[in-house]
Enzyme design. Structure first.
Site, short mmCIF file in Angstrom:
data_model
loop_
_atom_site.label_atom_id
_atom_site.label_comp_id
_atom_site.label_asym_id
_atom_site.label_seq_id
_atom_site.Cartn_x
_atom_site.Cartn_y
_atom_site.Cartn_z
N TYR A 67 8.48 -7.11 6.98
CA TYR A 67 7.22 -6.09 6.04
C TYR A 67 7.61 -5.15 6.34
O TYR A 67 8.12 -3.73 4.86
CB TYR A 67 6.46 -6.63 6.61
CG TYR A 67 5.08 -6.52 5.36
CD1 TYR A 67 4.68 -6.89 4.01
CD2 TYR A 67 4.15 -5.58 5.33
CE1 TYR A 67 3.82 -6.70 3.44
CE2 TYR A 67 3.22 -4.88 4.74
CZ TYR A 67 2.87 -5.65 3.34
OH TYR A 67 2.08 -5.14 2.24
N LYS B 68 8.82 -2.48 3.94
CA LYS B 68 7.65 -1.75 3.09
C LYS B 68 8.68 0.41 2.60
O LYS B 68 8.42 0.76 1.81
CB LYS B 68 7.02 -1.75 2.89
CG LYS B 68 5.59 -3.33 2.21
CD LYS B 68 5.99 -3.36 1.47
CE LYS B 68 5.08 -4.15 0.80
NZ LYS B 68 5.14 -4.35 -0.55
N1 LIG Z 1 -3.69 -5.76 0.88
C1 LIG Z 1 -3.48 -5.00 1.12
O1 LIG Z 1 -3.94 -4.96 2.32
C2 LIG Z 1 -2.61 -4.75 0.63
C3 LIG Z 1 -2.03 -3.33 1.90
C4 LIG Z 1 -0.62 -2.71 0.98
C5 LIG Z 1 0.17 -3.23 0.23
N2 LIG Z 1 0.11 -4.49 -0.10
C6 LIG Z 1 0.84 -4.61 -0.98
O2 LIG Z 1 0.63 -4.74 -1.93
C7 LIG Z 1 0.86 -5.54 -3.23
C8 LIG Z 1 -0.24 -7.22 -4.09
O3 LIG Z 1 -0.64 -7.38 -2.79
P1 LIG Z 1 -1.86 -7.62 -2.59
O4 LIG Z 1 -2.96 -7.56 -1.98
O5 LIG Z 1 -2.55 -7.73 -4.41
O6 LIG Z 1 -1.77 -9.73 -2.48
P2 LIG Z 1 -2.61 -10.82 -3.31
O7 LIG Z 1 -1.81 -12.31 -2.90
O8 LIG Z 1 -3.18 -10.89 -3.90
O9 LIG Z 1 -0.89 -10.69 -4.75
C9 LIG Z 1 0.11 -10.39 -4.87
C10 LIG Z 1 0.80 -12.19 -5.85
O10 LIG Z 1 1.99 -11.95 -5.72
C11 LIG Z 1 2.81 -12.33 -6.29
N3 LIG Z 1 3.78 -13.02 -5.55
C12 LIG Z 1 4.68 -12.88 -4.37
N4 LIG Z 1 5.13 -13.30 -4.23
C13 LIG Z 1 6.14 -13.21 -5.52
C14 LIG Z 1 6.88 -13.07 -6.27
N5 LIG Z 1 8.98 -13.58 -5.85
N6 LIG Z 1 7.74 -13.10 -7.47
C15 LIG Z 1 6.45 -12.58 -8.10
N7 LIG Z 1 5.45 -13.01 -8.12
C16 LIG Z 1 5.01 -13.03 -6.99
C17 LIG Z 1 1.11 -13.68 -5.91
O11 LIG Z 1 1.70 -15.51 -6.88
C18 LIG Z 1 0.25 -13.00 -5.88
O12 LIG Z 1 -0.11 -13.42 -7.27
C19 LIG Z 1 1.55 -6.51 -1.86
O13 LIG Z 1 3.29 -5.62 -2.46
C20 LIG Z 1 1.95 -6.15 -0.49
O14 LIG Z 1 2.44 -6.60 0.07
C21 LIG Z 1 -1.14 -5.24 0.55
#
Ligand SMILES: NC(=O)c1ccc[n+]([C@@H]2O[C@H](COP(=O)([O-])OP(=O)(O)OC[C@H]3O[C@@H](n4cnc5c(N)ncnc54)[C@H](O)[C@@H]3O)[C@@H](O)[C@H]2O)c1
Length: 288
Positions: free
Chosen positions: A160, A164
């Site tokens: 991961y 990133k």
């Molecule tokens: N939540 C955190 O603390 C955090 C921190 C840093 C980065 N992120 C990043 O933020 C982004 C959004 O995450 P989030 O926290 O909103 O998560 P979340 O799980 O609430 O939403 C992520 C969405 O991506 C979709 N998804 C996953 N794999 C997919 C694919 N192969 N094709 C299409 N859709 C796909 C899922 O179905 C989901 O609806 C991600 O890239 C995650 O790595 C999250």
């Protein structure tokens, strides 16, 4: 145009958001529509994605999309053009936690899938969005979701974090390449954001982690990322490209968290003064 589309920071603009069925993607879709944009929600989860689009009404469309599959991403971009006539903003945001465990045990196929979703997905989104934006001539804004995990070693599992980190660099290289077409490319590096991906239903543990790690006493919400994405999507950031913007309640600002932990520095917040190091001059100190 409906009245809601005639005002707002993104009036008349069209955005495609991957991973917009949940979390920060969903919050961004809601915010963008509220600001007058039309939005395509592209997500792996068809049930949640369709429900989100239905809730948002005529300004939103859903397409089931695996961002790691080239035809799916190409079709999502086509949908934006067919339904709304153009594409101004591409938010490559979909993500998963991916492979975890000791580096000596991780399956190669799990490592590959992590990179396919988190890095190849951003590549494909950029590839197809840029084609449309180049054709449109006016340019556009591409936004990629990275993470504070991509900036250091301690923020996530190996695959991961490495993926990133790759997103941060891909943001810079494509910002340079696409700049002559007036296409801006930026990344957002979220910290602890209270989405289903982050807390997995255990909000209490997430709150405890936040209290321990995060200086700003506020929960990071999807709306906080939506606000940053709105700024990057709109004209107020017209001169910003190739940047990674950290949105983390000052977690990263703490950097090397050493100061204040050693015995000779831990009470310093209760004192004021001046240290002269090993110069032989006496330190000056006053208790507060
Ligand atoms: N939540 C955190 O603390 C955090 C921190 C840093 C980065 N992120 C990043 O933020 C982004 C959004 O995450 P989030 O926290 O909103 O998560 P979340 O799980 O609430 O939403 C992520 C969405 O991506 C979709 N998804 C996953 N794999 C997919 C694919 N192969 N094709 C299409 N859709 C796909 C899922 O179905 C989901 O609806 C991600 O890239 C995650 O790595 C999250």
């Amino acid at each position: 145009m409906t009245p809601s589309q005639t005002s707002g920071q993104l009036a008349g603009r069209v955005a495609l958001i991957t991973g917009a069925a949940s979390g920060m993607g969903l919050a961004t879709a809601e915010r963008f529509v509220g600001e007058g944009a039309s939005v395509v929600i592209a997500d792996f989860n068809a049930e949640a994605g369709q429900a989100a689009a239905d809730r948002l009404g005529p300004a939103a469309r859903f397409t089931r999309c695996d961002v790691a599959v080239e035809d799916d991403v190409a079709a999502a971009v086509e949908l934006a053009k067919d339904a709304f006539g153009r594409l101004d903003v591409m938010f490559n945001n979909a993500g998963i936690g991916g492979a975890f465990g000791p580096i000596t045990e991780i399956e190669a196929e799990d490592w590959d899938r992590t990179f396919e979703v988190l890095v190849k997905g951003v590549f494909l989104g950029t590839k197809y969005a840029a084609r449309v934006m180049i054709e449109q001539v006016e340019g556009g804004s591409i936004i990629n979701t990275s993470s504070i995990a991509g900036q250091n070693g301690g923020g996530g599992p190996q695959a991961y974090s490495a993926a990133k980190a790759a997103v941060i660099n891909l943001t810079k290289t494509t910002a340079l390449e696409l700049a002559p077409h007036s296409i801006r490319v930026n990344a957002i590096c979220p910290g602890i954001i209270f989405t289903p991906l982050m807390h997995s239903g255990d909000e209490a543990s997430a709150e405890a982690l936040m209290e321990k790690m995060q200086p700003l006493p506020k929960r990071g919400e999807g709306a906080d990322i939506a606000g940053a994405a709105l700024w990057l999507a709109g004209d107020d950031s017209a001169f910003v490209s190739g940047e990674s913007i950290t949105v983390d309640g000052a977690i990263s600002a703490a950097g090397t968290r050493v100061f204040g932990l050693m015995d000779n520095t831990k009470n310093l917040h209760r004192m004021v003064g001046m240290a002269h190091g090993t110069t032989g001059q006496p330190a000056k100190a006053r208790r507060l």
